[in-house]
Design an enzyme around this catalytic site. Structure first.
Site, PDB file in Angstrom:
ATOM      1  N   HIS A   1      73.841 -30.592 -49.131  1.00 23.88           N
ATOM      2  CA  HIS A   1      73.125 -29.706 -48.218  1.00 23.88           C
ATOM      3  C   HIS A   1      71.720 -29.469 -48.737  1.00 23.88           C
ATOM      4  O   HIS A   1      71.512 -29.106 -49.901  1.00 23.88           O
ATOM      5  CB  HIS A   1      73.861 -28.377 -48.080  1.00 23.88           C
ATOM      6  CG  HIS A   1      73.043 -27.321 -47.429  1.00 23.88           C
ATOM      7  ND1 HIS A   1      72.415 -27.507 -46.219  1.00 23.88           N
ATOM      8  CD2 HIS A   1      72.717 -26.053 -47.829  1.00 23.88           C
ATOM      9  CE1 HIS A   1      71.745 -26.415 -45.902  1.00 23.88           C
ATOM     10  NE2 HIS A   1      71.909 -25.516 -46.863  1.00 23.88           N
TER      11      HIS A   1
ATOM     12  N   CYS B   1      76.053 -23.602 -43.197  1.00 21.99           N
ATOM     13  CA  CYS B   1      75.512 -24.839 -43.779  1.00 21.99           C
ATOM     14  C   CYS B   1      76.582 -25.864 -44.144  1.00 21.99           C
ATOM     15  O   CYS B   1      76.267 -27.027 -44.386  1.00 21.99           O
ATOM     16  CB  CYS B   1      74.660 -24.511 -45.005  1.00 21.99           C
ATOM     17  SG  CYS B   1      73.265 -23.430 -44.625  1.00 21.99           S
TER      18      CYS B   1
ATOM     19  N   ASN C   1      65.193 -26.434 -44.825  1.00 19.97           N
ATOM     20  CA  ASN C   1      66.630 -26.201 -44.775  1.00 19.97           C
ATOM     21  C   ASN C   1      67.039 -26.086 -43.315  1.00 19.97           C
ATOM     22  O   ASN C   1      66.700 -25.108 -42.649  1.00 19.97           O
ATOM     23  CB  ASN C   1      66.970 -24.913 -45.548  1.00 19.97           C
ATOM     24  CG  ASN C   1      68.450 -24.604 -45.575  1.00 19.97           C
ATOM     25  OD1 ASN C   1      69.231 -25.107 -44.782  1.00 19.97           O
ATOM     26  ND2 ASN C   1      68.845 -23.742 -46.494  1.00 19.97           N
TER      27      ASN C   1
END
Length: 329
Positions: free
Chosen positions: A250, A107, A280
């Site tokens: 993020h 990520c 996500n």
């Protein structure tokens, strides 16, 4: 400096209600715990490279040039373990012959790739670099694992960086990056690499090809590391927290975003939130959020922006920039 931006999402949208029909959950449960309403999922046979090509093409259109010297692809879900997917993407975009390589920091991948691209330009090895972050993370998710299935989605975002001066809008500030390999098991896919090449482990478990995460521990480390990296990046830039117009973190879940903003004493209304629409999307989450905010007007030229992320590895990072005027492709 940032001179172009683009994104692409697979057409298939999976809503919370659809997931509720497959799992012991509900739209209310998912929304209140994650802030996510829907996510885009690749169709069978749609590889990560396809997402990357679409986002990359839009970033090139936004930049108004195809004069690119290198292509970087941040991804945890390459088309194959070998070879890297970036050369395939470069070829599809008509950029064959240029150096192209994959980068995996999960990520945090986009920030790592952004820093790498900026360094390549500063070294004068390139004038323009196409940075793409693309993920088909749904291909790693155990369909019976409710906790992961409701969180992750697929997509790609891309930017074009060009040579410029540090005082220009769009110039990437000093990146603060870090890692801690002792936390490798917090976020992982055990099978498929040289350590455990087969899905079935010696103890008989056959689900090791799927993604796993220790959610509570990840939350704790993510909030702390993202906050620390952001403070360090702001200090390098000479900004105070109150100087920040937008924080693009993020997009893991809404609670995490608000916790980071609280730690930094940044007002929650300055958060850019995009995960409600896409979930996500791992490395792709920051460029997807940036492109959406640029298109919607949540980001305007002159905004002081901080980017921050935490991912598997563990890895983390932060950087700053003054938002430039970018054309939407």
């Amino acid at each position: 400096m940032l001179s172009g931006i683009g994104s692409w999402l697979p057409p298939r949208i999976v809503t919370n209600d659809e997931l509720a029909q497959r799992h012991d959950t509900s739209d209310h449960w998912i929304r209140t715990r994650t802030g996510i309403v829907a996510r885009h999922i690749v169709s069978p046979g749609m590889p990560t490279s396809h997402l990357a090509e679409q986002a990359g093409a839009r970033a090139l259109q936004s930049a108004g040039t195809r004069d690119i010297d290198a292509v970087l692809l941040a991804t945890t879900t390459p088309d194959r373990l070998c070879p890297a997917s970036a050369p395939k993407v470069a070829h599809a975009l008509g950029l064959g012959g240029r150096p192209a390589f994959d980068l995996d920091a999960v990520c945090s991948g986009f920030l790592y790739a952004l820093s790498t691209a900026a360094s390549i330009i500063v070294s004068e090895a390139a004038d323009r670099v196409l940075v793409i972050a693309a993920e088909a993370f749904s291909t790693l998710i155990n369909p019976s694992d409710r906790s992961s299935a409701v969180v992750f989605g697929d997509g790609a975002g891309a930017v074009v960086l060009r040579a410029g001066t540090p005082d220009e809008p769009g110039a990437i500030g000093r990146s603060v990056l870090g890692s801690d390999g002792s936390l490798a098991d917090l976020i992982t896919v055990l099978a498929g690499g040289s350590e455990q090449p087969h899905a079935t482990s010696p103890d008989g478990h056959d689900d090791n090809r799927y993604f796993s995460m220790r959610g509570r521990a990840v939350f704790h480390h993510a909030v702390n590391r993202m906050s620390e990296a952001t403070r360090a990046s702001l200090a390098h830039t000479g900004w105070a927290a109150e100087d920040v117009d937008r924080i693009v973190a993020h997009q893991a879940n809404l609670r995490l975003l608000h916790s980071v903003a609280e730690q930094l004493n940044i007002a929650p209304e300055r958060l850019v939130v995009h995960l409600d629409r896409v979930g996500n999307t791992a490395a792709a989450s920051i460029p997807l959020a940036l492109e959406h905010a640029n298109r919607s007007g949540a980001l305007v030229p002159g905004h002081r922006v901080v980017l921050t992320a935490f991912g598997g590895g563990a890895t983390w990072g932060a950087t700053t920039l003054i938002w430039p005027s970018l054309t939407c492709a």
